[in-house]
Design a protein around this motif. Structure first.
Motif, PDB file in Angstrom:
ATOM      1  N   LEU A 250      50.939  35.574  55.641  1.00 57.34           N
ATOM      2  CA  LEU A 250      52.384  35.607  55.834  1.00 57.34           C
ATOM      3  C   LEU A 250      52.809  36.882  56.547  1.00 57.34           C
ATOM      4  O   LEU A 250      53.661  36.868  57.437  1.00 57.34           O
ATOM      5  N   GLU A 251      52.214  37.967  56.149  1.00 60.29           N
ATOM      6  CA  GLU A 251      52.553  39.260  56.739  1.00 60.29           C
ATOM      7  C   GLU A 251      52.211  39.292  58.226  1.00 60.29           C
ATOM      8  O   GLU A 251      52.946  39.843  59.037  1.00 60.29           O
ATOM      9  N   ARG A 252      51.087  38.669  58.568  1.00 63.60           N
ATOM     10  CA  ARG A 252      50.630  38.713  59.954  1.00 63.60           C
ATOM     11  C   ARG A 252      51.367  37.716  60.853  1.00 63.60           C
ATOM     12  O   ARG A 252      51.799  38.049  61.949  1.00 63.60           O
ATOM     13  N   TRP A 253      51.493  36.482  60.378  1.00 64.71           N
ATOM     14  CA  TRP A 253      51.987  35.410  61.249  1.00 64.71           C
ATOM     15  C   TRP A 253      53.488  35.200  61.180  1.00 64.71           C
ATOM     16  O   TRP A 253      54.085  34.691  62.124  1.00 64.71           O
ATOM     17  N   SER A 254      54.125  35.564  60.085  1.00 65.56           N
ATOM     18  CA  SER A 254      55.570  35.380  59.997  1.00 65.56           C
ATOM     19  C   SER A 254      56.316  36.707  60.105  1.00 65.56           C
ATOM     20  O   SER A 254      57.526  36.760  59.920  1.00 65.56           O
ATOM     21  N   ARG A 255      55.578  37.778  60.381  1.00 64.49           N
ATOM     22  CA  ARG A 255      56.174  39.107  60.499  1.00 64.49           C
ATOM     23  C   ARG A 255      56.931  39.485  59.236  1.00 64.49           C
ATOM     24  O   ARG A 255      58.051  39.999  59.283  1.00 64.49           O
ATOM     25  N   LEU A 256      56.305  39.188  58.102  1.00 62.38           N
ATOM     26  CA  LEU A 256      56.872  39.561  56.814  1.00 62.38           C
ATOM     27  C   LEU A 256      57.059  41.079  56.763  1.00 62.38           C
ATOM     28  O   LEU A 256      56.159  41.835  57.109  1.00 62.38           O
ATOM     29  N   THR A 257      58.239  41.512  56.358  1.00 62.20           N
ATOM     30  CA  THR A 257      58.505  42.941  56.260  1.00 62.20           C
ATOM     31  C   THR A 257      57.570  43.565  55.231  1.00 62.20           C
ATOM     32  O   THR A 257      57.500  43.096  54.096  1.00 62.20           O
TER      33      THR A 257
ATOM     34  N   ARG B 261      49.980  46.023  63.936  1.00 65.83           N
ATOM     35  CA  ARG B 261      50.802  45.004  64.543  1.00 65.83           C
ATOM     36  C   ARG B 261      51.280  45.435  65.919  1.00 65.83           C
ATOM     37  O   ARG B 261      51.369  44.643  66.835  1.00 65.83           O
TER      38      ARG B 261
END
Length: 205
Positions: A96-103, A187
Motif C-alpha cells: 500500500l505504501e509503495r503503490w498507493s503512495r500511502l503517507t 520513492r
C-alpha cells in the motif's frame, strides 16, 4: 542476500510443478496462490531479509497443508497463522505504501495500520477456509474454537509485525537510513519525474 532471495522466488513455481506431479490439483492450486504472494513480495521491493522471510513462511504454510501437518500436530495451525499473518500484514502495508503512495505513518500509526491489515487478512483467511470446507474438502477444520483461535493468533502476529516494523524503521533512521516514517527517499528515486519536478529545481538567470 539478493541471490538467496532470487533462489527462494523460484521455489514457488517449482512447488506448483511438484504438487501437480506428485500430489493433487488442490495442492497445486494452493501453490499458485503462494506464487502470487511471492510475486507481490518481489514487486513490492521489500528488503531482502523481509522478502525471504515472507516467501519462506507462505511456502511452509502451503507445504504444511500438502503434508497434512495441521492434522498431525495440534498447535501447528496456530503457529502458522501467527507467522503467516505477521509477514502478510507487513507485506500488505509495504505494498500500500509503495503503490498507493500511502503517507508514511509514525511508529504508533505503523503498528495500528499493520495490525488492522492483519486482522482483515485473518478474517479473509477464515472465509477461505469456510469456502474450502464446503467446496473442496470437508476435512478442513472450521469449528468455532478453531476459527477464534486462528483469528487471535493471526491478529497477535500482526501486532508483533507492526511493532517490529516500526522498530526497524526507527533504527534505520537513527543509523542514517530511511526516515522513521517510511521510504520517502527511495520513492523520490523511483519516481522518474521527481528529479525534474519544477517545484524542487532552481532556475538560473
Amino acid at each position: 542476500m539478493r541471490r538467496l532471495a532470487l533462489a527462494v522466488r523460484w521455489l514457488g513455481p517449482l512447488s506448483v510443478v511438484l504438487t501437480a506431479l506428485f500430489f493433487d490439483a488442490v495442492g497445486a492450486s494452493v501453490m499458485m496462490l503462494v506464487c502470487l504472494a511471492i510475486t507481490i513480495t518481489w514487486r513490492a521491493r521489500l528488503p531482502a531479509a523481509l522478502e525471504i522471510t515472507t516467501d519462506v513462511t507462505v511456502l511452509v504454510a502451503a507445504w504444511s497443508s500438502v503434508f497434512l501437518l495441521y492434522e498431525k500436530y495440534a498447535h501447528w495451525d496456530l503457529v502458522v497463522h501467527f507467522a503467516a499473518t505477521a509477514v502478510l500484514a507487513e507485506l500488505a502495508f509495504r505494498a500500500l505504501e509503495r503503490w498507493s503512495r500511502l503517507t508514511p505513518p509514525g511508529p504508533v500509526s505503523h503498528v495500528v495500520v499493520v495490525s488492522s491489515l492483519g486482522a482483515a487478512l485473518a478474517l479473509v483467511w477464515e472465509y477461505l477456509e469456510l469456502v474450502g470446507y464446503y467446496l473442496v474438502d470437508p476435512q478442513v477444520n472450521v469449528g468455532y474454537r478453531d476459527t477464534m483461535g486462528d483469528l487471535a493468533a493471526g491478529h497477535a502476529g500482526a501486532v508483533v509485525a507492526g511493532i517490529l516494523g516500526a522498530w526497524a524503521r526507527q533504527r534505520a533512521a537513527a543509523s542514517g537510513g530511511a526516515r522513521p516514517g517510511g521510504d520517502g527517499a527511495r520513492r523520490a528515486t523511483d519516481d522518474p519525474g521527481a528529479a525534474h519536478d519544477p517545484r524542487t529545481t532552481e532556475t538560473k538567470d
